[in-house]
Enzyme design. Structure first.
Site, PDB file in Angstrom:
ATOM      1  N   LYS A  81      12.457 -49.853 -28.278  1.00  0.00           N
ATOM      2  CA  LYS A  81      13.287 -49.919 -29.484  1.00  0.00           C
ATOM      3  C   LYS A  81      14.350 -51.001 -29.312  1.00  0.00           C
ATOM      4  O   LYS A  81      14.906 -51.172 -28.229  1.00  0.00           O
ATOM      5  CB  LYS A  81      13.933 -48.549 -29.726  1.00  0.00           C
ATOM      6  CG  LYS A  81      14.676 -48.411 -31.056  1.00  0.00           C
ATOM      7  CD  LYS A  81      15.243 -46.992 -31.205  1.00  0.00           C
ATOM      8  CE  LYS A  81      15.970 -46.795 -32.532  1.00  0.00           C
ATOM      9  NZ  LYS A  81      16.538 -45.429 -32.651  1.00  0.00           N
ATOM     10  N   SER A 106      15.253 -43.261 -36.960  1.00  0.00           N
ATOM     11  CA  SER A 106      15.389 -44.707 -36.940  1.00  0.00           C
ATOM     12  C   SER A 106      14.423 -45.423 -35.986  1.00  0.00           C
ATOM     13  O   SER A 106      14.233 -46.628 -36.117  1.00  0.00           O
ATOM     14  CB  SER A 106      16.819 -45.084 -36.539  1.00  0.00           C
ATOM     15  OG  SER A 106      17.106 -44.657 -35.224  1.00  0.00           O
ATOM     16  N   SER A 155      16.232 -39.266 -34.389  1.00  0.00           N
ATOM     17  CA  SER A 155      15.634 -40.597 -34.531  1.00  0.00           C
ATOM     18  C   SER A 155      14.390 -40.847 -33.688  1.00  0.00           C
ATOM     19  O   SER A 155      13.657 -41.791 -33.941  1.00  0.00           O
ATOM     20  CB  SER A 155      16.670 -41.682 -34.231  1.00  0.00           C
ATOM     21  OG  SER A 155      17.491 -41.891 -35.355  1.00  0.00           O
TER      22      SER A 155
END
Lengths: 416, 485, 90
Positions: free
Chosen positions: B79, B154, B178
């Site tokens: 990420k 996210s 997330s």
């Protein structure tokens, strides 16, 4: 009309090896700009503070020496404000939000017949240094050196217990000697010790004075401010609660165009640092504190029959006291005291002179923060010129760009 | 040899060691797949050009009989709010679009040390603020199961990459769901570890008191193997726990659930929706495997989302303050600006969602309001934690079950404009963050062809046992196959 | 009356270095969210410091200096050995 004066003193823990939250050097002086920095003290994304355990211990030692209580659990908080010298745009500091959790509270120091209360001692990080502040809106830049950012700093907050400039000077002298005796700070280094003063006269509002340029001037600033406020009272004017700057040249305090009133620090818990348990360590720290100056003074007078004046000076000089204590036997104390006193006589004479010069020098304009007592290379403290200092100890690091140290970093600190 | 991109991490490493699998071929096939599909899916925001060379090196090391590690050659997606020492780390914000980190996050360096190879950085909501990946400054990611749908967020890009076989496994970060939310939406496994179990060193902080880096993988075993490689005390993060074993996350995967007590939130599992029915069915599946299922009602649960938003806003306001563009950032000369005006102008690059949370984050801890919001939220967190503790101890719970998200993935652009309605999407996930507990999302079924995952929240520090229950639930889940791309 | 007024939103935005123009657009949503937060009123403030596992001072980082990383300034604006330029202070 009686005045009330409280002080906020910032003192760097200059004898530590590393910064408060990273492994960069605590001694940033004399280095090229931005070479004593790492990802952590520059606030790069993803970095976390790694608290220096020894800094906590030394801050606790200061608190204990000031007669403070050290709570069993210490906590850290974030003070949020945008400023170019603050890499994260928050400062990690301490606060007693949920009861005492700063490194110390509730202490006191005897200043003559008066007791000055120590409200709080807290451990925090020093910001970087703005070396040139240009005019806003014009082409003038501000240049920032982050070498200092993250240097361990202890803030000592007194109660409003001093009554005049003389007591302020006396208190600072005592504090200075105490810090040196502990070996936690070489206060003669530029910016190592700074203070703000809060002044009010009976019934009046409190005025904070910043930007005082020297140790001597803090007395002058306090004197001026007391007179100014007394004048207000005489003329039936109310003293405005504000922050005022000391104007070195005109020797007055002037109202700062301060945005302080708009400031809202939005204190948050610093969750990157867990609560720090110190209850086990405190007893150990207390037991390893060096003998206090007062106790040494009493001992010299009582056991060795030293004259009060000599005992007073010798006891507040950790190096000479240690030299004396190490060499002293039952028989030689008088002779030894004589030898050292030969040297000490010079010290006695220069003591006043030192007080003027050791903390004087150019101070940076810093409306929001503490006065920096500075001692630049041209302001070599009187006592470091004494030849006897040169030979003690032999390991002093040569550093041509730095001010000669008033005395070598003092101690072998052996608490770990 | 033909590359098999669906290999589990254990088979992958074993194959590389034995020579049955070529890490280089696998990596080449992975990159080819990314080239073919990522134009639509947009899982990645940058690729590491050194990945193929590293894979070749792993093969050479394996042939030479050197230890290539338990994750040898596995293509890892990271990420974009987790720092890597090569390539950009932007948090998918224009504020950091040219930022390069000088160091690897501890989780990344540990996974590299175990043999994994970073393929690239994945798309996310800007600074991890969002649940759809639509708030990325670089455009949204698409759900491989239905490219008209969001992948969740996210950590949406990581979930897409894992689900679409564009990597073997991925790292996400979980502040309020997330990792778990996109794991559920993309039908993969996502774990939010116990707070303090995985180092946050190198995770760009959003709400630092509750977030963790977590593994995102195609199986519970893969997630457990990643945990073994990256969990444990880190001197770079004072909040990592010294106590407890760092490894052992695969130890309980075959334990089953016989005799365990699983709590279910009756309000969540009895909804007359496809997701609600699926949750009841998941509870039944665990029951049939020998667990006993009890209804649990946490009286203060309604506080959790409010407390979560107040704390995350306050912490984000502080954590994102360093983005003033003075020490690093994008090119914007300071000439002619006053400091405050410059910083304000520079920060106009923050997206609207981030700006909104900055405002909230300035308000809730501010003088005169902190007592009503920030300090109350801190109290609420403790109230919720002790309530959960007593529910777990009085009922002897091993874990609690609920749907990870109350709904299946929604459409791209189907923006929920009412912020309070949007809060509802976080209602099942935030409690684990607020209380520091481990929580995992396990793929369970499809509703109208769209993935639905189940969440299990465990006891703090017992991530390995939670993964054991997750493995049992995984075994009882529907066979959903893979998304047809 | 909303829990946060429009002028309060703009004031707080300035504090956070978010421009007034940007802030104005957020007023309705910010008001709605702050309104939602009112439910926190049901918890009291008594109970002291938040729970959290303490770390013993003896387990903290030892006071050892390390060489500062070279090349860090390559990730920053400006060169090593130079000052960082900041806009002027008022």
């Amino acid at each position: 009309m009686s005045a009330k004066i409280g002080l906020e003193i910032h003192c760097q823990l200059t004898t530590l090896n590393s910064k408060l939250f990273c492994a960069c050097r605590a001694d940033y002086r004399g280095m090229a700009p931005n070479t004593n920095v790492c990802a952590t003290c520059m606030g790069l994304p993803g970095t976390l503070p790694r608290l220096n355990g020894e800094a906590v211990r030394r801050a606790a030692a200061i608190a204990l020496s000031l007669g403070c209580e050290v709570p069993g659990t210490l906590r850290f908080f974030r003070k949020n404000y945008f400023y170019p010298d603050l890499p994260k745009n928050y400062q990690i500091t301490q606060l007693d939000l949920y009861g005492p959790s700063s490194v110390g509270h509730g202490g006191s120091v005897a200043v003559g017949d008066r007791t000055v209360s120590i409200e709080r001692v807290q451990l925090e990080e020093d910001p970087g240094r703005i070396v040139y502040g240009g005019e806003g809106g014009s082409a003038g830049d501000t240049l920032v050196d982050y070498n200092r950012a993250g240097t361990p700093l202890v803030e000592i907050v007194t109660g409003p217990d001093m009554r005049g400039a003389r007591e302020v000077r006396e208190f600072l002298g005592i504090l200075h000697d105490m810090l040196e005796n502990l070996g936690v700070s070489d206060t003669s280094l530029e910016g190592a010790m700074r203070a703000d003063a809060n002044v009010s006269i009976e019934g009046g509002n409190r005025v904070e004075i910043k930007n005082v340029t020297s140790f001597h001037d803090i007395g002058r600033a306090v004197e001026y401010e007391i007179a100014r406020q007394a004048g207000n009272v005489e003329h039936g004017l109310e003293t405005v609660q504000e922050t005022r700057q000391w104007d070195e040249r005109r020797r007055t305090t002037v109202g700062a165009r301060s945005k302080e009133a708009d400031q809202d620090y939005r204190y948050l818990i610093e969750h990157d640092i867990p609560p720090v348990g110190v209850s086990g360590a405190v007893a150990q720290i207390r037991a390893s504190l060096p003998e206090s100056i007062a106790s040494r003074r009493r001992r010299y007078a009582a056991e060795d029959g030293m004259q009060a004046q000599v005992a007073d000076v010798l006891s507040s000089e950790p190096h000479f006291a240690r030299l004396y204590d190490a060499a002293r036997t039952g028989e030689n104390s008088r002779e030894l005291a004589n030898i050292i006193t030969t040297d000490l006589m010079g010290l006695l004479e220069t003591r006043e002179a030192r007080d003027c010069s050791r903390w004087s020098g150019p101070a940076r304009r810093s409306p929001r923060r503490s006065t920096r007592w500075a001692c630049g290379p041209s302001m070599t403290p009187a006592r470091s010129r004494a030849p006897s200092r040169r030979s003690w100890p032999p390991t002093q690091r040569p550093s041509p760009t730095r001010a000669p140290r008033r005395r070598p970093s003092t101690t072998s600190w052996a608490w770990s | 040899m033909t590359a098999n991109l669906a290999l589990g991490l254990a088979e992958y490493a074993e194959g590389v060691r034995s020579g049955d699998v070529s890490a280089e071929e696998q990596m080449a096939a992975t990159l080819e797949r990314i080239a073919r599909h990522d134009g639509v899916l947009h899982a990645y925001v940058s690729l590491d050009p050194g990945a193929l060379g590293e894979a070749a090196r792993v093969d050479r090391d394996a042939r030479a009989g050197r230890d290539v590690g338990p994750l040898a050659g596995a293509p890892l997606a990271v990420k974009d709010n987790i720092c890597v020492s090569r390539g950009p780390t932007t948090c998918c914000s224009r504020m950091l679009e040219s930022y390069r980190s000088p160091y690897d996050a501890t989780a990344v360096s540990r996974l590299r040390g175990a043999g994994a190879i970073v393929v690239g950085k994945t798309n996310m909501d800007e600074f991890a603020m969002g649940i759809t990946t639509e708030f990325s400054s670089f455009g949204p990611s698409r759900n491989p199961w239905d490219t008209d749908r969001v992948p969740g967020g996210s950590s949406g890009g990581s979930a897409v990459a894992v689900s679409a076989l564009e990597c073997a496994a991925a790292l996400g970060s979980d502040t309020g769901g997330s990792v778990r939310n996109p794991a559920s939406f993309c039908s993969i496994v996502g774990l939010k570890p116990t707070y303090g179990r995985v180092s946050r060193h190198g995770l760009v902080s959003y709400a630092n008191s509750i977030e963790q880096i977590g593994p995102m993988a195609r199986s519970v075993r893969d997630a457990a193997m990643m945990m073994d490689a990256m969990a444990g005390h880190d001197p770079m993060d004072d909040t990592t726990r010294r106590a407890g074993p760092a490894g052992g996350h695969t130890a309980h995967l075959r334990d089953g659930v016989e005799g365990l007590v699983v709590g279910v939130d009756a309000r969540e599992v009895d909804r007359s929706t496809c997701v609600g029915r699926a949750a009841r069915r998941a509870a039944g599946a665990l029951e049939s495997l020998g667990a006993s299922v009890v209804d649990v009602d946490l009286a203060h649960e309604g506080l959790s989302v409010a407390a979560y938003y107040v704390l995350t806003a306050a912490e984000a306001g502080s954590n994102l303050a360093r983005y003033d563009n003075i020490r690093y950032g994008y090119d914007m000369p300071p000439d002619g600006y006053e400091h405050g005006a410059y910083v304000t102008a520079a920060r106009s690059r923050l997206g609207p969602e981030v700006q909104r949370r900055m405002i909230l984050g300035g308000f809730v801890p501010s003088a005169g309001h902190a007592g009503r919001y920030y300090l109350k939220a801190l109290r609420a967190r403790d109230v919720l934690a002790s309530e959960a503790d007593s529910a777990f101890s009085s009922r002897g719970l091993a874990c609690m079950l609920s749907p990870t998200v109350p709904v299946p993935p929604f459409r791209v652009g189907e923006k929920i404009d009412d912020p309070v309605e949007l809060f509802r999407m976080d209602s099942n996930t935030v409690l684990a963050n607020l209380t520091g507990r481990p929580a995992v999302s396990v793929p369970f079924t499809l509703c109208d062809g769209l993935p639905v995952g189940m969440q299990l929240v465990g006891r703090a520090g017992e991530d390995a046992r939670l993964l054991g229950v997750a493995a049992a639930l995984e075994g009882a889940a529907d066979d959903m196959g893979v998304p047809a791309l | 009356m909303p829990a946060i007024t429009e002028s309060e939103v703009v004031r707080v935005a300035a504090l956070m270095k978010i421009g007034a123009g940007d802030a104005a657009a957020h007023v309705p949503k910010v008001q709605k969210m702050v309104g939602y937060f009112e439910r926190l009123d049901e918890v009291g403030l008594e109970g002291g410091a938040p729970a959290g596992e303490a770390v013993d001072v003896g387990d903290l980082r030892a006071d050892e200096a390390e060489e500062c990383p070279e090349g860090l300034m390559g990730h920053l604006k400006g060169e090593g050995g130079e000052h960082v330029r900041s806009p002027g202070l008022r």
